[in-house]
Design a protein around this motif. Structure first.
Motif, PDB file in Angstrom:
ATOM      1  N   HIS A  60       0.837  -1.203   0.000  1.00 39.89           N
ATOM      2  CA  HIS A  60       0.000   0.000   0.000  1.00 39.89           C
ATOM      3  C   HIS A  60       0.874   1.256   0.000  1.00 39.89           C
ATOM      4  O   HIS A  60       0.659   2.177  -0.802  1.00 39.89           O
ATOM      5  CB  HIS A  60      -0.926  -0.015   1.219  1.00 39.89           C
ATOM      6  N   ASN A  61       1.864   1.286   0.875  1.00 37.62           N
ATOM      7  CA  ASN A  61       2.738   2.459   0.969  1.00 37.62           C
ATOM      8  C   ASN A  61       3.571   2.652  -0.297  1.00 37.62           C
ATOM      9  O   ASN A  61       3.950   3.782  -0.626  1.00 37.62           O
ATOM     10  CB  ASN A  61       3.660   2.325   2.188  1.00 37.62           C
ATOM     11  N   ALA A  62       3.834   1.562  -1.018  1.00 39.21           N
ATOM     12  CA  ALA A  62       4.595   1.644  -2.265  1.00 39.21           C
ATOM     13  C   ALA A  62       3.713   2.047  -3.445  1.00 39.21           C
ATOM     14  O   ALA A  62       4.217   2.251  -4.555  1.00 39.21           O
ATOM     15  CB  ALA A  62       5.271   0.308  -2.561  1.00 39.21           C
ATOM     16  N   GLY A  63       2.408   2.160  -3.211  1.00 43.56           N
ATOM     17  CA  GLY A  63       1.495   2.556  -4.273  1.00 43.56           C
ATOM     18  C   GLY A  63       1.132   1.438  -5.234  1.00 43.56           C
ATOM     19  O   GLY A  63       0.607   1.690  -6.318  1.00 43.56           O
ATOM     20  N   LEU A  64       1.362   0.184  -4.831  1.00 43.02           N
ATOM     21  CA  LEU A  64       1.059  -0.941  -5.716  1.00 43.02           C
ATOM     22  C   LEU A  64      -0.361  -1.472  -5.500  1.00 43.02           C
ATOM     23  O   LEU A  64      -0.937  -2.082  -6.390  1.00 43.02           O
ATOM     24  CB  LEU A  64       2.089  -2.061  -5.519  1.00 43.02           C
TER      25      LEU A  64
END
Length: 325
Positions: free
Chosen positions: A314-318
């Motif tokens: 989630h934090n990596a935007g995936l």
């Protein structure tokens, strides 16, 4: 429509490469991965699904060394895989070109059964995706406002599906697409159901064809995860410390984890709902629990490790992970 995605892992990848649906999505997951800490973790050459063309004596020899969901060790496979020879069996989104889709991106909602969804009112949002993945219990009737009413793919293990049908039969809608999990049981069940024949041996033996998937189920309704894909997920994404303990023989990623990671490897965009978040103690184990139940942990899965992975993705935007806090 209705599909079974069954789960199977091995070592070196065979010669049959995966077929990922190529779209015109300008910013899909595969394009974002190289800019994240997951760049070296993803291997896009791993086949997500297995079908008839994957079977060969050489591949059987290789994968027969691995049991459970990681190989073909306990399965007489040739006759089962041979029937999976349609485009629907080898492509995750075989109907994409035929659908009236509203975007150029394949948008997937992956729905777990976490209690965080109870009272979430995310049903309409979930149903607006191109494809909706669900797992195990997946009770819908009476919970539509929170979890939606559409299902494209249903991932299960036979034992869990059987328990779910006993406990939530009035709420389950099994007019969907199925992904199966434990080879020794699920390959046999898949073949018998799709050919409308009885199971004549083993613990699943019966006089009549299985009816889990409806009376009119066809082979096109089934998809089976490739064992190499399951093993790749375990070794690269969820290589738990449990592998250093006596639980090594039974440990594997949870059914929900395989479903979510399969979506990440095939969809353009993934929104995840009902997966464990750091505030999990605030919610019941499942959104459909009649009485509040604390989340339980078992040695065959590492749920805390999975929770950390969802946060990192989630934090990596995936992915976009539904969280309340």
């Amino acid at each position: 429509s209705s599909f079974c995605v069954c789960m199977g892992g091995g070592g070196i990848i065979g010669k049959v490469t995966p077929i990922i649906k190529i779209t015109n999505c300008p910013n899909n997951i595969r394009k974002r991965v190289p800019q994240t800490q997951f760049a070296e973790m993803f291997l896009h050459s791993i086949p997500v699904l297995q079908w008839a063309k994957h079977f060969s004596p050489v591949e059987y020899q290789r994968l027969s060394h691995y049991g459970g969901a990681h190989g073909w060790g306990s399965v007489i496979l040739n006759s089962s895989l041979a029937i999976l020879n349609t485009p629907a069996n080898r492509l995750m989104f075989d109907d994409w070109e035929n659908g009236a889709h509203r975007s150029e991106c394949i948008r997937c909602a992956v729905v777990g059964n976490g209690g965080i969804l109870n009272g979430s009112r995310k049903g309409k949002e979930i149903d607006e995706h191109d494809y909706v993945f669900r797992v195990n219990g997946a009770a819908l009737t009476g919970f539509e406002n929170d979890v939606g009413s559409r299902t494209s793919f249903y991932t299960f293990s036979t034992n869990t599906m059987r328990n779910s049908m006993r406990s939530y039969a009035r709420c389950l809608l099994l007019t969907i697409s199925y992904f199966c999990l434990s080879p020794s049981v699920d390959y046999i069940l898949m073949k018998a159901a799709s050919t409308h024949t009885a199971i004549d041996q083993g613990p699943e033996r019966s006089k009549n064809p299985p009816t889990y998937f409806g009376e009119d189920v066809t082979v096109e309704k089934f998809k089976i995860y490739h064992p190499d894909f399951i093993r790749y997920l375990r070794n690269r994404f969820l290589h738990s410390n449990l592998l250093k303990t006596g639980a090594r023989r039974i440990y594997r990623p949870s059914t929900g984890a395989v479903m979510l990671l399969a979506a990440i490897h095939t969809c353009d965009q993934v929104d995840a709902y009902g997966f464990m978040t750091p505030d999990y103690t605030l919610y019941s184990d499942h959104y459909y629990d009649k009485q509040r139940r604390a989340v339980r942990f078992f040695a065959n899965h590492d749920m805390r490790m999975e929770m950390r992975l969802w946060q990192e993705l989630h934090n990596a935007g995936l992915i976009n992970l539904f969280m309340r806090q």
